[in-house]
Motif scaffolding. Structure first.
Motif, PDB file in Angstrom:
ATOM      1  N   ASP A  36     -29.798  25.433 -13.810  1.00 44.39           N
ATOM      2  CA  ASP A  36     -29.768  26.792 -14.751  1.00 44.39           C
ATOM      3  C   ASP A  36     -30.597  27.970 -14.000  1.00 44.39           C
ATOM      4  OD1 ASP A  36     -29.575  28.618 -16.589  1.00 44.39           O
ATOM      5  OD2 ASP A  36     -31.215  27.639 -17.981  1.00 44.39           O
ATOM      6  N   ILE A  55     -24.935  19.632 -16.008  1.00 45.54           N
ATOM      7  CA  ILE A  55     -24.495  21.181 -16.156  1.00 45.54           C
ATOM      8  C   ILE A  55     -24.953  22.091 -15.384  1.00 45.54           C
ATOM      9  CG2 ILE A  55     -24.822  23.094 -17.828  1.00 45.54           C
ATOM     10  CD1 ILE A  55     -25.391  20.839 -20.176  1.00 45.54           C
ATOM     11  N   THR A  57     -25.073  26.220 -14.459  1.00 41.06           N
ATOM     12  CA  THR A  57     -24.555  27.687 -15.137  1.00 41.06           C
ATOM     13  C   THR A  57     -25.711  28.553 -14.691  1.00 41.06           C
ATOM     14  OG1 THR A  57     -24.662  28.337 -17.318  1.00 41.06           O
ATOM     15  CG2 THR A  57     -26.360  27.050 -17.018  1.00 41.06           C
ATOM     16  N   ASN A  58     -25.396  29.835 -15.035  1.00 36.11           N
ATOM     17  CA  ASN A  58     -26.309  30.786 -14.712  1.00 36.11           C
ATOM     18  C   ASN A  58     -26.532  31.212 -13.231  1.00 36.11           C
ATOM     19  OD1 ASN A  58     -26.546  31.701 -17.350  1.00 36.11           O
ATOM     20  ND2 ASN A  58     -28.133  30.503 -17.587  1.00 36.11           N
ATOM     21  N   TYR A  83     -20.310  19.652 -16.155  1.00 37.85           N
ATOM     22  CA  TYR A  83     -19.894  21.115 -16.848  1.00 37.85           C
ATOM     23  C   TYR A  83     -20.425  22.212 -16.159  1.00 37.85           C
ATOM     24  CZ  TYR A  83     -19.512  24.594 -20.377  1.00 37.85           C
ATOM     25  OH  TYR A  83     -19.132  25.969 -21.139  1.00 37.85           O
ATOM     26  N   PHE A  84     -19.365  23.133 -15.473  1.00 37.67           N
ATOM     27  CA  PHE A  84     -19.792  24.161 -15.039  1.00 37.67           C
ATOM     28  C   PHE A  84     -19.432  25.358 -15.795  1.00 37.67           C
ATOM     29  CE2 PHE A  84     -19.423  21.539 -11.418  1.00 37.67           C
ATOM     30  CZ  PHE A  84     -20.426  21.870 -10.364  1.00 37.67           C
ATOM     31  N   ASN A  85     -20.276  26.292 -15.906  1.00 37.18           N
ATOM     32  CA  ASN A  85     -20.136  27.552 -16.458  1.00 37.18           C
ATOM     33  C   ASN A  85     -20.897  28.768 -15.633  1.00 37.18           C
ATOM     34  OD1 ASN A  85     -19.024  29.229 -18.642  1.00 37.18           O
ATOM     35  ND2 ASN A  85     -20.938  29.509 -19.652  1.00 37.18           N
ATOM     36  N   ARG A  86     -20.252  29.433 -14.922  1.00 38.39           N
ATOM     37  CA  ARG A  86     -20.872  30.654 -13.961  1.00 38.39           C
ATOM     38  C   ARG A  86     -21.873  29.914 -13.129  1.00 38.39           C
ATOM     39  NH1 ARG A  86     -23.904  34.609 -16.586  1.00 38.39           N
ATOM     40  NH2 ARG A  86     -25.730  34.229 -15.003  1.00 38.39           N
ATOM     41  N   GLY A  87     -21.192  28.670 -12.258  1.00 38.97           N
ATOM     42  CA  GLY A  87     -22.053  28.033 -11.562  1.00 38.97           C
ATOM     43  C   GLY A  87     -20.969  27.599 -10.352  1.00 38.97           C
ATOM     44  N   ASP A 108     -16.704  31.089 -18.231  1.00 40.14           N
ATOM     45  CA  ASP A 108     -17.195  31.972 -17.152  1.00 40.14           C
ATOM     46  C   ASP A 108     -16.951  31.733 -15.774  1.00 40.14           C
ATOM     47  OD1 ASP A 108     -18.472  33.998 -18.987  1.00 40.14           O
ATOM     48  OD2 ASP A 108     -20.365  32.802 -18.883  1.00 40.14           O
TER      49      ASP A 108
END
Length: 195
Positions: A36, A55, A57-58, A83-87, A108
């Motif tokens: 993160d 995960i 992210t960020n 899981y990727f979200n802005r990564g 993202d």
């Protein structure tokens, strides 16, 4: 939860970032590795047995060199095991990720930055709707059998292969574009394509 991130190692560098081994669950309670924040983290080796998934992210970066770095393989397919979200995903070797580890892309999106000269095969299925941008010259094989991904895949360089010989799955709602790179189909069978 193992929460990591920070640091100054850029994903485009040749460095590994923070190397983590021996990540385990808390007794019977599963632990999740969360990357993160900006910086690169490499869960390494076969001693990681955490079972709560990973995960990113960020603007965090997952540097991976083998499937064992991701902890215990789920007993059944888990769509969100990664899981990727802005990564950023920065695989750095020739290896295969288990078919029970699904990869979901959050709204993202994510950057796929496969090291040049190497191929990573993802046998788990691809899900989500966030954009994927491919930014390095290596190859990634999307060999899952139940891909539901419906986002936009942008190829700036490198190769994305869909299919894994006898397996082929691609959601017709997904878009593919880019200024360079290669989108390849790896399937030992007949396919019907339409515009």
């Amino acid at each position: 939860v193992y929460r990591t991130g920070g640091g100054r190692v850029a994903y485009a560098s040749g460095n590994y970032g923070l190397v983590l081994t021996n990540l385990v669950d808390d007794g019977a309670a599963p632990r999740t590795l969360v990357i993160d924040g900006y910086g690169m983290v490499r869960p390494s080796g076969t001693y990681n047995t955490y079972s709560g998934g990973t995960i990113v992210t960020n603007d965090g970066t997952l540097n991976l060199q083998n499937d064992g770095g991701l902890g215990k393989v789920p007993a059944v397919p888990d769509d969100d095991n990664i899981y990727f979200n802005r990564g950023v995903f920065r695989p750095g070797g020739n290896f295969t990720i288990s078919g029970n580890r699904g990869l979901t892309v959050g709204p993202d999106g994510m950057v796929m930055h496969q090291w040049g000269g190497y191929t990573t095969t993802l046998l788990g299925s691809l899900h989500g709707s966030g954009a994927i941008t491919n930014t390095d010259s290596g190859s990634v094989v999307l060999g899952g059998t139940s891909n539901t991904y419906e986002g936009k895949l942008t190829l700036n360089t490198g190769t994305i292969n869909v299919g894994n010989g006898s397996n082929f799955s691609w959601n017709t709602n997904a878009m593919v574009n880019g200024v360079d790179g290669t989108f390849a189909v790896y399937y030992n069978g007949n396919l019907d394509w339409s515009a």
